[in-house]
Design an enzyme around this catalytic site. Structure first.
Site, PDB file in Angstrom:
ATOM      1  CD  GLU A  32      -3.165  -0.454  -0.119  1.00  0.00           C
ATOM      2  OE1 GLU A  32      -3.130  -0.089  -1.125  1.00  0.00           O
ATOM      3  OE2 GLU A  32      -3.636  -1.455   0.423  1.00  0.00           O
ATOM      4  CG  HIS A  33      -0.156   4.756   0.768  1.00  0.00           C
ATOM      5  ND1 HIS A  33      -0.437   6.013   0.201  1.00  0.00           N
ATOM      6  CD2 HIS A  33      -1.053   4.288   1.386  1.00  0.00           C
ATOM      7  CE1 HIS A  33      -1.791   6.288   0.608  1.00  0.00           C
ATOM      8  NE2 HIS A  33      -2.072   5.233   1.413  1.00  0.00           N
ATOM      9  CG  ASP A  35       0.701   3.046  -6.516  1.00  0.00           C
ATOM     10  OD1 ASP A  35       0.689   3.971  -5.292  1.00  0.00           O
ATOM     11  OD2 ASP A  35      -0.556   3.018  -6.862  1.00  0.00           O
ATOM     12  CB  SER A 124     -16.017   3.452  -7.418  1.00  0.00           C
ATOM     13  OG  SER A 124     -15.708   4.459  -6.789  1.00  0.00           O
ATOM     14  CG  ASP A 169      -6.231   2.246  -7.394  1.00  0.00           C
ATOM     15  OD1 ASP A 169      -5.619   1.284  -6.822  1.00  0.00           O
ATOM     16  OD2 ASP A 169      -6.634   3.298  -6.826  1.00  0.00           O
TER      17      ASP A 169
HETATM   18  C1  GLA Z   1      -5.131   4.794  -3.905  1.00  0.00           C
HETATM   19  C2  GLA Z   1      -4.220   5.212  -5.086  1.00  0.00           C
HETATM   20  C3  GLA Z   1      -3.406   4.107  -5.620  1.00  0.00           C
HETATM   21  C4  GLA Z   1      -2.468   3.596  -4.331  1.00  0.00           C
HETATM   22  C5  GLA Z   1      -3.449   3.323  -3.151  1.00  0.00           C
HETATM   23  C6  GLA Z   1      -2.563   3.321  -1.915  1.00  0.00           C
HETATM   24  O1  GLA Z   1      -5.982   3.818  -4.084  1.00  0.00           O
HETATM   25  O2  GLA Z   1      -5.338   5.595  -6.328  1.00  0.00           O
HETATM   26  O3  GLA Z   1      -2.606   4.529  -6.565  1.00  0.00           O
HETATM   27  O4  GLA Z   1      -1.555   4.562  -4.087  1.00  0.00           O
HETATM   28  O5  GLA Z   1      -4.123   4.308  -2.902  1.00  0.00           O
HETATM   29  O6  GLA Z   1      -1.866   2.037  -2.017  1.00  0.00           O
END
Ligand code: GLA
Length: 388
Positions: A32-33, A35, A124, A169
């Site tokens: 998470e966080h 990318d 979404s 995403d």
């Molecule tokens: C949101 C962002 C993604 C990613 C997540 C955290 O979903 O759209 O690009 O950074 O937060 O992992």
């Protein structure tokens, strides 16, 4: 059926046959966080989807219809810009990306709607962007590849939703495969699929009911904090391009030069990348308990070092932890609300959801919505014939 309703709404409004497309939301098992720090993520597309009916209308006007809001938005195709209608911005942002590539987008009609809960951290918005990008590519015959479409959808989010998101995403929505999770290296863009055995374990999402309204401003702040850390470290190690290149030892060595908050943000990201690598090995070895431990550690980092959790998400994770059959749990997505992702042994899923509903309501007074998800294929065209 969702696609049948969208198709019927399109034909009712516009009186011709459209292209039908589905675009899934996503889960992220771990990473998470990472990318936007050029690290690793492990998402999958899920059976919460947005469905689109789209057709060229031989005019100069774009007509967008939100099936869920029952709202129509129209604009001249040649004058697409960000406006006050938030849902339309995601679609307009995609149109603008085609135009930026020098592609003329003629007038078209689009009806869309779905069952990806909004503000629940299931992306979404990415599903909306990716579905339209795919549909326009098809209708205009531009033959852009999926990675290009993912980047265009990401840019739409940057420029029209003003969230400086990473690629996860949009990648997950376009590259998902049934029954498989996919690890993406956000620097090289190489990816590898791993089977996810749903006969042993299910992915259950628990929706905290907290809408992540803080998310976009705090999200952009986190991104900047990571960049600040990189700027300091680069003075010592010019080869460092992003936190992906940073080791824990380097962070420790230069801890005093980093702002305390920035240090914690960086430490979380560096550790999370290591966790994704370890978790993938554990998944491949079928060791779900060990995989689950990585998820708990990820949550602790998001809560304490990255500070993107909230009390309700922390409560959900703590309530899940002692329940029978739970391998792991953590908050998922950008944070500040939305869902936790829980890996639960198949035989315990029913009891898990029942107990979590009781316990969460007792603890917070908020009724708990849970979703049992299956892992599905990424964006695709749907046949219209069977539906008419
Ligand atoms: C949101 C962002 C993604 C990613 C997540 C955290 O979903 O759209 O690009 O950074 O937060 O992992």
């Amino acid at each position: 059926m969702l696609s049948a309703s969208i198709l019927a709404a399109f034909q009712h409004q516009f009186h011709y046959s459209p292209l039908l497309v589905r675009a899934p939301g996503r889960v992220n098992l771990i990473g998470e966080h990472t990318d936007y720090n050029e690290g690793f993520v492990l998402p999958a597309a899920i059976d919460k989807e947005i469905c689109f009916a789209v057709g060229l209308n031989q005019t100069d006007t774009i007509r967008l219809y939100s099936f869920d809001k029952q709202e129509l938005y129209t604009t001249a195709a040649a004058q697409v810009q960000r406006g006050n209608t938030l849902w339309a911005n995601y679609l307009l942002g995609v149109v603008a990306q085609f135009q930026k590539r020098g592609i003329t987008v003629p007038g078209f009609d689009c009806v869309f709607g779905g069952n990806v809960p909004m503000g629940a951290g299931l992306s979404s918005s990415a599903a909306v962007e990716c579905g339209l990008a795919f549909a326009l590519d098809h209708l205009l015959g531009t033959q852009l590849d999926r990675m290009t479409l993912a980047h265009m959808a990401q840019k739409a989010e940057h420029e029209f939703a003003l969230v400086q998101c990473g690629l996860m995403d949009q990648f997950a929505s376009l590259f998902g495969r049934q029954g498989q999770v996919v690890r993406l290296d956000c620097r090289s863009l190489e990816y590898e699929y791993f089977p996810f055995d749903t006969s042993r374990c299910h992915i259950v999402l628990c929706n905290s009911g907290v809408k992540h309204s803080l998310a976009s401003s705090e999200y952009n702040t986190r991104r900047q904090e990571c960049e600040q850390g990189v700027a300091v470290l680069r003075q010592h190690y010019p080869q460092i391009g992003s936190l992906r290149d940073v080791t824990l030892a380097q962070l420790q060595q230069h801890a005093a030069e980093l702002d305390a908050v920035v240090l914690r943000r960086c430490r979380y990201v560096v550790e999370e990348n290591l966790r994704v690598e370890a978790a993938c090995q554990e998944l491949a070895a079928g060791n779900l308990p060990a995989f689950g431990q990585q998820m708990y550690a990820s949550h602790a980092g998001l809560r304490d070092d990255y500070e993107v959790s909230c009390p309700e998400l922390d409560t959900l994770v703590e309530l899940a932890r002692p329940l029978p059959g739970v391998y792991g749990a953590r908050m998922m997505g950008g944070g500040f609300g939305g869902c936790t992702i829980n890996l639960v042994e198949v035989d315990h899923v029913e009891e898990f959801t029942r107990r979590m509903q009781q316990l969460y309501q007792q603890a917070t007074g908020i009724p708990l919505e849970t979703y049992q998800t299956t892992i599905v294929a990424g964006v695709s065209e749907l046949p219209t014939v069977a539906l008419t």
